[in-house]
Structure formats: C-alpha cells, structure tokens
Design an enzyme around this catalytic site. Structure first.
Site, PDB file in Angstrom:
ATOM      1  N   LYS A 158      13.184   1.497  28.580  1.00 42.06           N
ATOM      2  CA  LYS A 158      13.701   0.303  29.246  1.00 42.06           C
ATOM      3  C   LYS A 158      14.247   0.744  30.597  1.00 42.06           C
ATOM      4  O   LYS A 158      15.276   1.418  30.683  1.00 42.06           O
ATOM      5  CB  LYS A 158      14.799  -0.371  28.418  1.00 42.06           C
ATOM      6  CG  LYS A 158      15.314  -1.647  29.072  1.00 42.06           C
ATOM      7  CD  LYS A 158      16.295  -2.384  28.175  1.00 42.06           C
ATOM      8  CE  LYS A 158      16.611  -3.780  28.667  1.00 42.06           C
ATOM      9  NZ  LYS A 158      17.076  -3.868  30.038  1.00 42.06           N
ATOM     10  N   LYS A 172      15.262  -5.310  22.816  1.00 48.29           N
ATOM     11  CA  LYS A 172      15.828  -4.278  23.688  1.00 48.29           C
ATOM     12  C   LYS A 172      16.931  -3.537  22.948  1.00 48.29           C
ATOM     13  O   LYS A 172      17.731  -4.154  22.249  1.00 48.29           O
ATOM     14  CB  LYS A 172      16.335  -4.889  24.991  1.00 48.29           C
ATOM     15  CG  LYS A 172      17.328  -6.008  24.808  1.00 48.29           C
ATOM     16  CD  LYS A 172      17.694  -6.653  26.129  1.00 48.29           C
ATOM     17  CE  LYS A 172      18.600  -7.851  25.883  1.00 48.29           C
ATOM     18  NZ  LYS A 172      18.854  -8.678  27.032  1.00 48.29           N
TER      19      LYS A 172
HETATM   20  P1  AMP Z   1      17.659  -7.884  29.915  1.00 49.64           P
HETATM   21  O1  AMP Z   1      17.542  -8.125  31.388  1.00 49.64           O
HETATM   22  O2  AMP Z   1      18.851  -7.064  29.542  1.00 49.64           O
HETATM   23  O3  AMP Z   1      17.487  -9.145  29.107  1.00 49.64           O
HETATM   24  O4  AMP Z   1      16.428  -6.956  29.501  1.00 49.64           O
HETATM   25  C1  AMP Z   1      15.118  -7.334  29.666  1.00 49.64           C
HETATM   26  C2  AMP Z   1      14.584  -6.765  30.951  1.00 49.64           C
HETATM   27  O5  AMP Z   1      14.358  -5.372  30.846  1.00 49.64           O
HETATM   28  C3  AMP Z   1      13.227  -7.273  31.338  1.00 49.64           C
HETATM   29  O6  AMP Z   1      13.286  -8.548  31.927  1.00 49.64           O
HETATM   30  C4  AMP Z   1      12.748  -6.233  32.316  1.00 49.64           C
HETATM   31  O7  AMP Z   1      13.201  -6.534  33.610  1.00 49.64           O
HETATM   32  C5  AMP Z   1      13.448  -4.979  31.857  1.00 49.64           C
HETATM   33  N1  AMP Z   1      12.551  -3.931  31.346  1.00 49.64           N
HETATM   34  C6  AMP Z   1      12.686  -2.625  31.610  1.00 49.64           C
HETATM   35  N2  AMP Z   1      11.741  -1.899  31.006  1.00 49.64           N
HETATM   36  C7  AMP Z   1      10.953  -2.773  30.319  1.00 49.64           C
HETATM   37  C8  AMP Z   1       9.809  -2.619  29.476  1.00 49.64           C
HETATM   38  N3  AMP Z   1       9.274  -1.423  29.203  1.00 49.64           N
HETATM   39  N4  AMP Z   1       9.289  -3.755  28.942  1.00 49.64           N
HETATM   40  C9  AMP Z   1       9.824  -4.973  29.199  1.00 49.64           C
HETATM   41  N5  AMP Z   1      10.901  -5.160  29.982  1.00 49.64           N
HETATM   42  C10 AMP Z   1      11.476  -4.076  30.546  1.00 49.64           C
END
Ligand code: AMP
Length: 553
Positions: free
Chosen positions: A246, A412
């Site tokens: 991530k 996540k």
């Molecule tokens: P959050 O913003 O905390 O809801 O986490 C989701 C976000 O993590 C996504 O919208 C992406 O911007 C980010 N992200 C980072 N790495 C990845 C990945 N490998 N797959 C999908 N999203 C990712």
C-alpha cells in the site's frame, strides 16, 4: 418541467424521512420527464449539477451567491449573511428574503429545468479575469427570476447540498423502480458511465444496452476503494488473496488513446499538466490504448517519501518543471480498466493483472503476490513497512473492478490508530491567542446525500496548522451564530479516535471519543467521506472486539 415544480418536489421530499418512501416518490416522477430533462433532474435531485466525470465546476462560493441575492432583494451582503445566521440555513433564509422582495416586484420570468441548467453551464464556462463579474451577473439573473421556493433550492444546488436525502444509492433504486430494471444493471452501467443522469436515460430508452455500456477514454470512472481489515480475515474468507504494497502516495487514473494521454486525480480532476513526468513514463510504456489505475509515489534516493510531497506535485499548476526537480514522482500501476476499446471492469482481478503485465512495461507495475497462508502475507506486510510503505492491500483475486465502491474486495491493512475521513461542516472560533482563528471543527459522516455530525475535533492541531486551516476555510462560511460558524462542506479531515460511542448528542446517533486531527485529505471530496453505514459497522466490530454486546441505536 418548470423549475418551480422541481422545487415543489424537493420541498415535498424534504418532509419525508423514510428511504423507501423517498425512492417511491422520485420513481413516479422520472417517467414523465422528457429526454432532455431526465438526466438534469436526476443530477439535480442528488444536489449535483454536472456529470460526475465532467471537469465542469460552477465556481460559485457563498460570497458571490450572497452578493447576487443581496442585489436582487436590494440590500447588502451583510444583511443576507445576518438573515442566514439567524436561521442557520442559507436556503431558507434566501427564500425568506425573496418572499419579502416579492411583494414589491411585478414580474418573474418562468424558468424551466433546462434553462436553469443552461444558465449553470454559462456560469461554469465563465473563466479568466472577468469571470467573477460574469458569474455574478448570471447568478443575479437566476435569483431575479426565482420565486421564494425556487430560491431556496437554487441556493442549495449552488452550494452543493440539497438536504433532501437523495444520495446516489436512493436515486439508483428510484431509476430501477421507475423503469422496472434490475438495480444491479443500473449500478453496473453507472460504474462505467459515471453519470446517473445518462444511465437513467439509457434505462428508459434501451435497457438491454445497460449491460453493454463501456468505459470511454477521457471520461474518468470513480476509483475502486478499500475497507480497513485484517490479513487473517481476508484469507479465511477467500482462501487465496492478492497482496500488494500500500503506497503512501496519491491515486491516479491514466487514460491514453494513441499519443494523447490524460491523468485524473482521485477526485477525477484532470492533473495532466502537473505531472509531465508521469505522462513521460507511461506514454512510452505501452503501444495500446489503455485506462490504468495506480498510485503516484514520490521517491528520494530510492525510498518512498510521504504523501504530502506527492500532493504538492498534484496541486502544482505553475513552474511545474522547478517542482519536478525537487520532488521526483513515479507511477505504480496496479490495475487496468480498458484496453483498445474493450472495458475490462467485469473481468476478475487476476485476469486484468495478466493483461496489465502483457501490455505495460514491467518497470511501472506494482508487484503483486498471490498467497494462501497468513504467514506469507504477514511477511509481505513486514517487508512493505520495512521498505517505507504504508502497509498492504489484500485483494480478492476473482473480484471485478467496482468503481466508487468501498467494499471488502479490497482490504487495506496498516498499523497505527484507527482514523476516519470526515467532512468539515462547521467550526468554532478559538480563544486567547487563537481568537482570530477557528479553534475546533464540527465533523460529519455522509448518509444518502446528507451530512450528519459525529463530533468535534480540537486536539492535535498546532497554531501553525490552525492558521492554515483558517485560511483554507474562511471563505466557506455560510452562517454564523455566536462563536459557531456553519461551513460549506468542501474540506475533508482525517481524524483519529479511540472509540466510537452511541450518542444522542449528534444527529448521526454516534460520537467519537478522543478525536484527534491527523491531516487534511486534499485528495478526497466530501462525497467520499465515511458513510453512516460504515461507521455503524465499525461500531459493531469494535463492540465485538471489546466483547460488549450493545446493539447499534
Ligand atoms: P485509503 O485512502 O486509506 O482509503 O486507502 C486506499 C488508497 O490506498 C487508495 O485509494 C490508493 O490511493 C492507495 N493505494 C496504495 N497502494 C495501493 C494498491 N496497491 N492498491 C490499491 N490502492 C492503493
């Protein structure tokens, strides 16, 4: 449809609190609208003006709106503000002001839905040095022709919140009901088209075509989102999972047809001009027409840099080259949605991944590991943290790409406190040395187009940050009452908390214990904040963890 009739429908819906009743009422209106009106009505009823994919923006803030109303009713902006402060609602106050003026004016020109929309288009199109003046004249004209009730909803539409509870989910259900179509088809078409207005039109004209809609390049689709979760639960539920790092960067969607490339941010704003290096990397990395999904990451000496660096690049409009030298960014692509005319949304993740590896230079693809046991996944998680990433994403290999959905198909996993992304809907003036700034902020979750308060945050903010937040929010003040102000909901805060509690003090029915400011989510729009349903789910999970069985209120 006359705009007055639209306003009357809104007023009627405002008095209804049951979801099913709302849906039923809207579904009975849709079939009677003509082809031009239907998409406009569908967007308006959600409090939106332009299609979600469209870069068009009205560009009217509260001050301009109040100036226009003041002119029309023959007073000063301060009087409009006072009226709003007294009532606490811009729509109702403007309605009152127009009602008082109406007694003295002879003539209003009837406005229909289409004309109002066309005027909004003109407002949005006003650009350049004289744009504020042009916008003001157009908005004045709208209010000059508005009856009081129309004024209430014109104001709310322009401020971006209709307050009648018709969010995307309810409107989707209303379209399905109106034209007797499976709601999943509506949802599917909406994923690709990103405009429920057009989906409604298709639902009426050619329901079969709904299952065949394709994504069109340069019309960005909503990004698929993730829920917080654990590796163990995801493996238990699905057996095999796809684990990815991530990245702590900023989401992007890359569209390419021939040599033409465009990049969209998570909020679907076009940011191509700010990221020439990403265009350079990806433009050459494939010969195909593609839509790719990934994260832009800032790097220094091979190590990832925090998200704040990336967001500075996204925002940069001038002197991009100078900024490029300071902050190097690279793409990490993890998905493909479109290839040479074909929409890949419904293919399973592993198949999309295979296609991605076939068509794109490996250097830009984010690594992915298919694993079946928790120990291997935990090892990747530790490695991700060692490499300076935020954690891991644990995805279901058979999952389709579901635009805009924050489901459990992507989970996540990251260490640290639990946080929520919430809309800032109000603030309170500070005290002492903070008297000229806001000292605390009222936060809200979303529920079907309504923003419902869940608490205030005042902790975790330095004076310097408070000053920045004041600069960011001061022009969004809609109403004042004593030490409190109501804000046009535009800004999203990430907020940490120790616990979610059931609480009668806030309209959401919940409150946060020990809320702490973590940061501004500049990459998120208010329509992306935590939903009430998700909050309730977190509350439930928390109670399971704590072993207390208290049910949701
Ligand atoms: P959050 O913003 O905390 O809801 O986490 C989701 C976000 O993590 C996504 O919208 C992406 O911007 C980010 N992200 C980072 N790495 C990845 C990945 N490998 N797959 C999908 N999203 C990712």
């Amino acid at each position: 449809m006359q705009f007055l009739e639209f306003a009357r429908i809104c007023e009627h819906l405002e008095g209804i609190s049951g979801r099913l009743d709302l849906i039923e009422q809207v579904s009975t209106v849709l079939p009677g609208l003509d082809d031009e009106e239907l998409p406009i009505f569908v967007r308006f009823i959600m409090g939106r003006i332009f299609p979600d994919w469209s870069p068009k923006k009205l560009g009217v803030g509260p001050n301009l709106l109040y100036d226009a109303v003041a002119y029309v009713v023959g007073t000063k902006r301060s009087v409009v503000r006072e009226a709003i402060n007294a009532i606490g609602d811009a729509g109702l106050a403007i309605e009152d002001l127009l009602a008082n003026k109406e007694q003295t004016s002879f003539f209003v020109q009837e406005m229909d839905l289409l004309e109002v929309y066309q005027d909004f288009e003109r407002v949005a199109a006003a650009e350049g040095a004289r744009s504020q003046r042009e916008k003001l004249l157009l908005v004045r004209k709208l209010f000059a022709n508005a009856r009081p009730l129309e004024g209430r909803y014109l104001a709310r539409l322009m401020l971006g919140e209709l307050r009648i509870g018709m969010g995307e989910g309810n409107v989707r259900d209303a379209i399905a009901r109106a034209f007797d179509i499976d709601v999943r088809l509506i949802e599917h078409a909406q994923g690709a088209m990103n405009d429920l207005g057009e989906v409604a039109l298709l639902a009426r004209r050619d329901p079969v075509a709904l299952s065949q809609v394709t994504i069109e390049p340069f019309r960005p689709v909503k990004m698929m989102l993730a829920q917080a979760g654990t590796i163990a639960a995801q493996i238990e539920d699905h057996g095999e999972v796809a684990v990815e790092y991530k990245y702590d960067g900023s989401r992007f969607q890359f569209h390419k047809v021939g040599d033409l490339c465009r990049i969209y941010s998570r909020r679907l704003e076009e940011v191509t001009g700010s990221l020439p290096d990403i265009v350079m990397h990806l433009g050459k990395a494939t010969d195909h027409d593609v839509i790719l999904d990934g994260e832009v990451v800032a790097v220094q000496d091979g190590r990832p840099m925090p998200f704040q660096y990336v967001i500075r690049r996204f925002r940069r409009k001038h002197q991009v080259n100078a900024m490029m030298e300071k902050i190097e960014v690279v793409p990490r692509v993890f998905d493909i949605l479109y290839l040479d005319g074909e929409t890949l949304m419904d293919r399973p993740l592993i198949e999309r991944r295979r296609i991605l590896e076939e068509v794109l230079d490996d250097a830009h693809i984010a690594p992915q590991f298919l694993v079946r046991d928790a120990a291997s996944a935990e090892a990747i998680y530790t490695e991700a943290l060692d490499l300076g990433h935020e954690g891991v994403m644990v995805k279901v290999p058979s999952s389709p790409y579901t635009p805009g959905v924050r489901g459990r198909l992507w989970v996540k996993v990251k260490p640290g406190v639990e946080t929520l992304d919430l809309a800032v809907i109000g603030a309170e003036w500070g005290e002492g040395r903070r008297a000229k700034m806001f000292g605390s902020f009222l936060l809200a979750v979303q529920d079907q187009g309504r923003l419902l308060p869940v608490g205030k945050v005042a902790t975790g903010i330095t004076d310097e940050v408070l000053a920045d937040l004041y600069a960011l929010l001061k022009d969004s003040v809609i109403a004042r009452s004593g030490k409190e102000v109501t804000l046009e909901p535009k800004v999203v805060f990430e907020v940490g908390y120790s616990e979610i509690q059931a609480s009668p003090n806030y309209e959401s029915g919940y409150a946060l214990r020990f809320p702490r400011f973590v940061g501004v989510r500049e990459d998120k729009g208010v329509d992306e904040v935590e939903t009430l349903d998700a909050l309730v789910e977190r509350y439930r999970q928390q109670n399971i963890r704590q072993g207390s069985g208290s049910p949701a209120p």
